[in-house]
Design a protein around this motif. Structure first.
Motif, PDB file in Angstrom:
ATOM      1  N   GLY A  97      20.791  12.925  84.408  1.00  0.00           N
ATOM      2  CA  GLY A  97      20.730  13.560  83.095  1.00  0.00           C
ATOM      3  C   GLY A  97      20.081  12.717  82.020  1.00  0.00           C
ATOM      4  O   GLY A  97      20.130  13.051  80.837  1.00  0.00           O
ATOM      5  N   HIS A  98      19.446  11.607  82.427  1.00  0.00           N
ATOM      6  CA  HIS A  98      18.760  10.752  81.446  1.00  0.00           C
ATOM      7  C   HIS A  98      17.478  11.409  80.942  1.00  0.00           C
ATOM      8  O   HIS A  98      17.008  11.121  79.841  1.00  0.00           O
ATOM      9  CB  HIS A  98      18.420   9.390  82.059  1.00  0.00           C
ATOM     10  N   VAL A  99      16.893  12.270  81.768  1.00  0.00           N
ATOM     11  CA  VAL A  99      15.663  12.982  81.417  1.00  0.00           C
ATOM     12  C   VAL A  99      15.863  14.454  81.758  1.00  0.00           C
ATOM     13  O   VAL A  99      16.456  14.784  82.788  1.00  0.00           O
ATOM     14  CB  VAL A  99      14.456  12.432  82.215  1.00  0.00           C
ATOM     15  N   LYS A 100      15.388  15.340  80.896  1.00  0.00           N
ATOM     16  CA  LYS A 100      15.438  16.782  81.167  1.00  0.00           C
ATOM     17  C   LYS A 100      14.039  17.363  81.009  1.00  0.00           C
ATOM     18  O   LYS A 100      13.306  16.999  80.093  1.00  0.00           O
ATOM     19  CB  LYS A 100      16.387  17.490  80.191  1.00  0.00           C
ATOM     20  N   GLY A 101      13.667  18.255  81.931  1.00  0.00           N
ATOM     21  CA  GLY A 101      12.364  18.910  81.867  1.00  0.00           C
ATOM     22  C   GLY A 101      12.238  19.752  80.607  1.00  0.00           C
ATOM     23  O   GLY A 101      13.219  20.350  80.147  1.00  0.00           O
ATOM     24  N   GLU A 102      11.034  19.791  80.063  1.00  0.00           N
ATOM     25  CA  GLU A 102      10.782  20.575  78.843  1.00  0.00           C
ATOM     26  C   GLU A 102       9.710  21.629  79.107  1.00  0.00           C
ATOM     27  O   GLU A 102       8.755  21.374  79.840  1.00  0.00           O
ATOM     28  CB  GLU A 102      10.321  19.654  77.711  1.00  0.00           C
ATOM     29  N   PHE A 103       9.885  22.799  78.485  1.00  0.00           N
ATOM     30  CA  PHE A 103       8.904  23.880  78.603  1.00  0.00           C
ATOM     31  C   PHE A 103       8.575  24.418  77.219  1.00  0.00           C
ATOM     32  O   PHE A 103       9.392  24.333  76.303  1.00  0.00           O
ATOM     33  CB  PHE A 103       9.455  25.033  79.462  1.00  0.00           C
ATOM     34  N   PHE A 104       7.388  25.008  77.103  1.00  0.00           N
ATOM     35  CA  PHE A 104       7.079  25.762  75.886  1.00  0.00           C
ATOM     36  C   PHE A 104       8.070  26.927  75.807  1.00  0.00           C
ATOM     37  O   PHE A 104       8.479  27.475  76.840  1.00  0.00           O
ATOM     38  CB  PHE A 104       5.639  26.276  75.921  1.00  0.00           C
ATOM     39  N   GLU A 105       8.453  27.316  74.581  1.00  0.00           N
ATOM     40  CA  GLU A 105       9.566  28.252  74.418  1.00  0.00           C
ATOM     41  C   GLU A 105       9.299  29.641  74.998  1.00  0.00           C
ATOM     42  O   GLU A 105      10.245  30.387  75.293  1.00  0.00           O
ATOM     43  CB  GLU A 105       9.962  28.371  72.939  1.00  0.00           C
ATOM     44  N   ASP A 106       8.033  29.998  75.203  1.00  0.00           N
ATOM     45  CA  ASP A 106       7.718  31.319  75.746  1.00  0.00           C
ATOM     46  C   ASP A 106       7.817  31.386  77.267  1.00  0.00           C
ATOM     47  O   ASP A 106       7.807  32.466  77.846  1.00  0.00           O
ATOM     48  CB  ASP A 106       6.293  31.725  75.328  1.00  0.00           C
ATOM     49  N   VAL A 107       7.914  30.226  77.932  1.00  0.00           N
ATOM     50  CA  VAL A 107       7.757  30.178  79.400  1.00  0.00           C
ATOM     51  C   VAL A 107       8.888  30.861  80.150  1.00  0.00           C
ATOM     52  O   VAL A 107       8.671  31.807  80.914  1.00  0.00           O
ATOM     53  CB  VAL A 107       7.587  28.711  79.872  1.00  0.00           C
ATOM     54  N   VAL A 108      10.119  30.394  79.959  1.00  0.00           N
ATOM     55  CA  VAL A 108      11.240  30.927  80.758  1.00  0.00           C
ATOM     56  C   VAL A 108      11.493  32.412  80.480  1.00  0.00           C
ATOM     57  O   VAL A 108      11.646  33.193  81.431  1.00  0.00           O
ATOM     58  CB  VAL A 108      12.507  30.064  80.556  1.00  0.00           C
ATOM     59  N   PRO A 109      11.498  32.863  79.215  1.00  0.00           N
ATOM     60  CA  PRO A 109      11.674  34.308  78.979  1.00  0.00           C
ATOM     61  C   PRO A 109      10.590  35.147  79.661  1.00  0.00           C
ATOM     62  O   PRO A 109      10.884  36.213  80.223  1.00  0.00           O
ATOM     63  CB  PRO A 109      11.593  34.444  77.455  1.00  0.00           C
ATOM     64  N   ALA A 110       9.338  34.670  79.628  1.00  0.00           N
ATOM     65  CA  ALA A 110       8.239  35.423  80.253  1.00  0.00           C
ATOM     66  C   ALA A 110       8.406  35.486  81.766  1.00  0.00           C
ATOM     67  O   ALA A 110       8.241  36.552  82.377  1.00  0.00           O
ATOM     68  CB  ALA A 110       6.896  34.791  79.893  1.00  0.00           C
TER      69      ALA A 110
END
Length: 261
Positions: A125-138
């Motif tokens: 849990g030291h690092v968490k993946g990041e996505f642009f906010e539109d990615v997962v909903p799309a």
């Protein structure tokens, strides 16, 4: 840039990661600095483990091959006689890793150690993946509409699964039907996309590939894959010709599936 209609024949969406689902800054400003800052502590902690021994052995072999290069950092074999000797060897590995990274090298030895360090970091849990906010909903919408969604990245399949399995959005691995890395071929070679289509069990023309890299887009197009180029903050700029030639989107929400048009 307004909406982009997805051709009716498309049944699968293939996604690049860096610059497409995930900000380039996440890789450049978080993942790589993590290695530089934590490699010494990681080696100290895991030195006696077989996996770490194999990583160091591979790095030492690479260092021998690099001996002729300017600034190359050799890695001596620890004699096992005393703590000072061990610390000198660990420091040599640290210096070698940082030297390779300063040159942006992609050696198997370096990538292997980085992969193991990132696995430990994501899992803890030291690092968490990041996505642009539109990615997962799309992606959720695409899946609900019956679309298959795959990942194709130069990062290893293991690294991809870490990113999507330990993210700021939680574990979203269930949204993806499969993962591809450069074992299937390089992303700038059209044959890679034909192999992916074969693996998925469809025609290349049934795939829409989203990437921020026009060389990859060109290779996919050559294989009869549909393509859209993703324009995100922090990505390399496009030439006027590229802007004219390629279909561009700035958000996954701009894609309109056949069922939703």
């Amino acid at each position: 840039m307004v909406g982009l209609s997805v051709p009716a024949e498309v049944t699968a969406i293939l996604l690049d990661i860096e610059g497409t689902t995930t900000p380039i800054a996440f890789v450049k400003d978080i993942l790589f600095p993590y290695i530089k800052e934590n490699v010494q502590e990681y080696l100290q902690t895991h030195w006696e483990e077989e996996e770490c021994r194999q990583d160091v052995s591979l790095l030492r072999k690479q260092a021998e091959e690099d001996a002729h290069l300017d600034g190359a950092v050799p890695i001596p074999t620890a004699s096992g006689e005393g703590a000072d000797d061990l610390q000198q060897t660990i420091q040599a590995v640290v210096d070698n890793v940082r030297w390779q990274m300063s040159l942006d090298r992609k050696t198997t030895a370096l990538k292997q150690l980085q992969g193991h360090m990132w696995r430990a970091a994501f899992t803890a849990g030291h690092v968490k993946g990041e996505f642009f906010e539109d990615v997962v909903p799309a992606v959720r919408r695409w899946k609900a509409a019956g679309m298959k969604v795959y990942i194709y990245s130069s990062g290893s399949v293991e690294a991809q699964k870490l990113l999507f399995g330990h993210s700021t959005e939680g574990n979203v691995l269930e949204l993806f039907d499969g993962h591809f890395d450069t074992k299937i071929g390089h992303k700038v070679e059209s044959e890679s996309y034909r192999k992916i289509a074969d693996s998925i069990g469809c025609s290349p023309s049934n795939i829409l590939f989203l990437t921020d890299v026009t060389l990859e887009a060109s290779a996919a197009e050559e294989a009869d894959v549909h393509v859209a180029v993703v324009v995100r903050p922090g990505n390399a700029g496009l030439t006027d010709d590229e802007k004219t030639y390629y279909r561009l989107i700035t958000s996954f929400s701009e894609l309109h599936l056949p069922s939703s048009t």
